[in-house]
Design an enzyme around this catalytic site. Structure first.
Site, PDB file in Angstrom:
ATOM      1  N   ARG A 233       0.764  -1.226  -0.086  1.00 10.25           N
ATOM      2  CA  ARG A 233       0.044  -0.147   0.045  1.00 10.25           C
ATOM      3  C   ARG A 233       0.807   1.243   0.181  1.00 10.25           C
ATOM      4  O   ARG A 233       1.868   1.375   0.652  1.00 10.25           O
ATOM      5  CB  ARG A 233      -0.870   0.024   1.439  1.00 10.25           C
ATOM      6  CG  ARG A 233      -2.171  -0.946   1.166  1.00 10.25           C
ATOM      7  CD  ARG A 233      -3.019  -0.735  -0.134  1.00 10.25           C
ATOM      8  NE  ARG A 233      -4.199  -1.717   0.034  1.00 10.25           N
ATOM      9  CZ  ARG A 233      -4.246  -2.770  -0.630  1.00 10.25           C
ATOM     10  NH1 ARG A 233      -3.038  -3.036  -1.363  1.00 10.25           N
ATOM     11  NH2 ARG A 233      -5.256  -3.499  -0.446  1.00 10.25           N
ATOM     12  N   GLU A 262      -2.514   7.566  -5.001  1.00 13.14           N
ATOM     13  CA  GLU A 262      -2.828   6.995  -6.192  1.00 13.14           C
ATOM     14  C   GLU A 262      -4.392   7.205  -6.571  1.00 13.14           C
ATOM     15  O   GLU A 262      -4.746   6.798  -7.747  1.00 13.14           O
ATOM     16  CB  GLU A 262      -2.534   5.430  -6.255  1.00 13.14           C
ATOM     17  CG  GLU A 262      -3.225   4.702  -5.432  1.00 13.14           C
ATOM     18  CD  GLU A 262      -2.868   3.146  -5.329  1.00 13.14           C
ATOM     19  OE1 GLU A 262      -3.638   2.352  -5.656  1.00 13.14           O
ATOM     20  OE2 GLU A 262      -1.489   2.943  -5.075  1.00 13.14           O
ATOM     21  N   HIS A 294      -0.238  -0.170  -9.621  1.00 13.98           N
ATOM     22  CA  HIS A 294      -1.108  -1.101  -8.868  1.00 13.98           C
ATOM     23  C   HIS A 294      -1.415  -2.305  -9.545  1.00 13.98           C
ATOM     24  O   HIS A 294      -2.617  -3.000  -9.459  1.00 13.98           O
ATOM     25  CB  HIS A 294      -2.211  -0.406  -8.114  1.00 13.98           C
ATOM     26  CG  HIS A 294      -2.580  -0.980  -6.617  1.00 13.98           C
ATOM     27  ND1 HIS A 294      -2.984  -0.235  -5.795  1.00 13.98           N
ATOM     28  CD2 HIS A 294      -2.564  -2.327  -6.370  1.00 13.98           C
ATOM     29  CE1 HIS A 294      -3.274  -1.135  -4.501  1.00 13.98           C
ATOM     30  NE2 HIS A 294      -3.051  -2.240  -4.886  1.00 13.98           N
TER      31      HIS A 294
END
Length: 331
Positions: A233, A262, A294
């Site tokens: 994360r 993000e 991601h």
């Protein structure tokens, strides 16, 4: 009954539609759930969301007012969900507690090796028919030290790959993993791990206690020639502090599949827009930094498992069952 799925990627859509076939109708949207898009869910009892959905109190209140009673998140992390608000509104929330740990661990290693061996720079050069080796020298991983912050299923898979490279293993976690210890991992305090590791990889969940786990002090504790990888994360790293260290010429390489700001950027095409995030804009300019959007979890195996678990979560909700995936039970 039609289920509404937000934030569905093009590759993911056929897997979702196939998994739900015979159970429920499902409508897949590529837009992400937030305060602007939440009204679309009006009249749907169940919605499914992606990891970058905004499920704060405001969005949950809009969903609840429209009749939504169940949120099925297609991810393991749930730091984007206000669980207290969901409970107060009488909403059931479920996540996917497990999917292939190899997808993320293998991608973390892909980032590590890409920055170590300067793969992006080398590929760009050869496209221009520049075949020089200057500036492309990397290091053997064999015999060096890998520090694994978080030794759950993904951290263990990462450690097994490191062991295959012939690396020494250091670990840090709230609980020791016997499987990692069998590989020769030694658990040490975080500062010692950072100071001794040639490669540091993050595999812990994001929660208040781990927010900016890698802060300015932690970055300064790391070796100047270390490699830092984050596939967990974005909020685990103080990105502004990281940029400061990179400007000072530190670190052999940094591989980031996640970024703390993000939301609203990753999974979207922003190529024709000016990026207002100065920190991210500066970050991607460093030649020893590789940022991806991601995608560590994004394999056929992992996404298939995520979708199958989401279907089970919906069926469990319908039939009044409670599994380990339930974060807020049905009231």
């Amino acid at each position: 009954m039609e289920i509404l799925a937000f934030g569905v990627q093009a590759d993911e859509k056929p897997l979702i539609e196939r998994a739900f076939h015979g159970h429920d109708e499902i409508r897949c949207l590529d837009v992400f759930l937030n305060e602007d898009t939440a009204p679309i869910a009006a009249g749907r009892e169940i919605v499914s969301t992606s990891v970058n959905a905004d499920l704060g109190a405001g969005v949950l209140e809009i969903l609840a007012a429209g009749g939504t009673r169940m949120v099925a998140q297609r991810s393991t992390g749930f730091n984007n969900i206000d669980l207290d608000a969901a409970g107060r509104l009488g909403m059931t929330v479920a996540r996917v507690s497990y999917y292939s740990p190899y997808s993320v661990a293998e991608f973390a290693w892909t980032l590590a090796m890409a920055v170590n061996r300067r793969i992006v720079r080398a590929s760009t050069r050869t496209r221009d028919f520049d075949f020089r080796l200057h500036g492309l020298m990397g290091r053997d991983m064999h015999g060096r030290t890998a520090g694994v912050l978080g030794t759950g299923k993904i951290g263990e898979a990462f450690a097994r790959i490191a062991h295959g490279f012939g690396m020494r293993l250091l670990g840090w976690d709230v609980a020791e993993n016997p499987a990692c210890m069998e590989l020769g991992m030694r658990y040490v305090p975080k500062d010692e791990l950072l100071a001794r590791s040639d490669l540091v990889s993050l595999h812990v969940p994001l929660m208040p206690a781990t927010q900016h786990l890698i802060d300015a002090a932690a970055l300064k504790a790391m070796r100047d020639d270390a490699i830092l990888v984050n596939s967990s994360r974005g909020g685990l790293i103080d990105t502004a502090a990281l940029v400061g260290e990179l400007r000072a010429g530190r670190f052999t390489g940094v591989g980031l599949d996640v970024y703390e700001a993000e939301a609203g950027l990753f999974f979207l095409d922003k190529s024709l827009e000016a990026i207002a995030d100065d920190t991210l804009a500066r970050l991607v300019t460093f030649p020893n930094v590789l940022v991806t959007s991601h995608q560590a979890y994004y394999t056929e195996d992992a996404v298939g498992q995520i979708v199958d678990a989401t279907v089970r979560n919906v069926l469990d909700y319908r039939e009044g069952r409670r599994s380990e995936n339930v974060l807020v039970p049905r009231s």
